[in-house]
Design an enzyme around this catalytic site. Structure first.
Site, PDB file in Angstrom:
ATOM      1  N   ASP A 161       0.199  -7.681   1.376  1.00 43.37           N
ATOM      2  CA  ASP A 161       0.809  -6.049   1.280  1.00 43.37           C
ATOM      3  C   ASP A 161       2.040  -6.181   1.736  1.00 43.37           C
ATOM      4  OD1 ASP A 161       0.311  -3.383   1.743  1.00 43.37           O
ATOM      5  OD2 ASP A 161      -0.135  -3.284   4.030  1.00 43.37           O
ATOM      6  N   SER A 190       4.684   2.723   7.832  1.00 41.17           N
ATOM      7  CA  SER A 190       4.140   1.425   7.026  1.00 41.17           C
ATOM      8  C   SER A 190       5.363   0.821   6.140  1.00 41.17           C
ATOM      9  CB  SER A 190       3.210   1.909   6.146  1.00 41.17           C
ATOM     10  OG  SER A 190       1.972   2.051   6.738  1.00 41.17           O
ATOM     11  N   HIS A 227       0.777  -0.962   0.059  1.00 38.17           N
ATOM     12  CA  HIS A 227       0.008  -0.039   0.017  1.00 38.17           C
ATOM     13  C   HIS A 227       0.817   1.148  -0.020  1.00 38.17           C
ATOM     14  CE1 HIS A 227       0.259  -0.167   4.540  1.00 38.17           C
ATOM     15  NE2 HIS A 227       0.382   1.199   4.446  1.00 38.17           N
TER      16      HIS A 227
END
Length: 236
Positions: free
Chosen positions: A124, A197, A94
């Site tokens: 992911d 992230s 992402h």
């Protein structure tokens, strides 16, 4: 004579047992920096910190018809070098999704263009590659050996800050129910925020055990509530 030999042997066994227990207790104690007089995990972690990078995802330039001639940032996140010789970086899907251009900022101030060589929405996870020398890489540990209560350290570039290290514990394993295709998350209470992230979750020896991917927040701001999730190395 036999009795005396057995007694001596027993005494030696007891002494070895006591010595072994003392050694085990010392080995299991938190690392102590005698020079500074503090307990610290810095020695192990500092070896891994140069391998943690900042990832920026950019759009393609719009062209003359739109008046946009330079790529614009779409997303910022973190990543970690797992193969220094090949320039291989792992991050989140992402973080790079929808991007046309990617840059990687190193802790030593160098900036590199990166090429996306693989991405998997189900887990992911995405993989970037840079052409560079003098890189550091993180040591990878098996996430199968984790236990709830183990120390965990999240590293990344949250909320526009420079590289930041936070500490917590492994709060749970094999977490699911977040609606993703592949769910086998490590849960931790190490502080993770926007920008973390794709960054690494490390153990107390500085080894990679997961890739930080999401948080669960009950607040209006969407900030850290002490519930974060990482993709374990076994499915990375």
């Amino acid at each position: 004579m036999t009795f005396r030999l057995l007694t001596a042997a027993s005494a030696m066994a007891i002494a070895l047992s006591i010595g072994g227990a003392a050694a085990a207790q010392t080995a299991g104690s938190p690392p102590f920096d005698a020079r500074r007089g503090v307990f610290t995990f810095a020695a192990g972690l500092e070896r891994s910190l140069p391998a943690v990078v900042q990832v920026t995802t950019l759009s393609s330039a719009g062209g003359p018809t739109t008046g946009e001639t330079e790529p614009k940032p779409l997303m910022g996140g973190s990543g970690v070098i797992i193969d220094a010789a090949q320039g291989i970086i792992v991050t989140n899907n992402h973080v790079v999704d929808g991007g046309q251009k990617f840059t990687v900022d190193m802790t030593d101030g160098r900036l590199f263009d990166a090429v996306l060589i693989g991405a998997d929405k189900a887990t992911d996870i995405a993989v970037l590659k840079i052409e560079a020398t003098g890189l550091n890489q993180v040591e990878i540990a098996s996430s199968d050996n984790l236990r709830s209560g183990d120390l965990a350290f999240a590293v990344g570039y949250p909320l526009g800050l420079d590289q930041t290290l936070t500490m917590g514990v492994i709060s749970g394993l094999n977490r699911s129910g977040m609606g993703d295709a592949v769910e086998d998350y490590i849960q931790t209470d190490a502080a993770v925020n926007s920008g973390n992230s794709g960054g690494p979750l490390l153990d107390s020896r500085g080894r990679l055990i997961g890739i930080n991917t999401s948080i669960l927040s009950g607040g209006f701001g969407g900030g850290n509530d002490g519930i974060a999730f990482a993709v374990p190395t076994r499915i990375m």
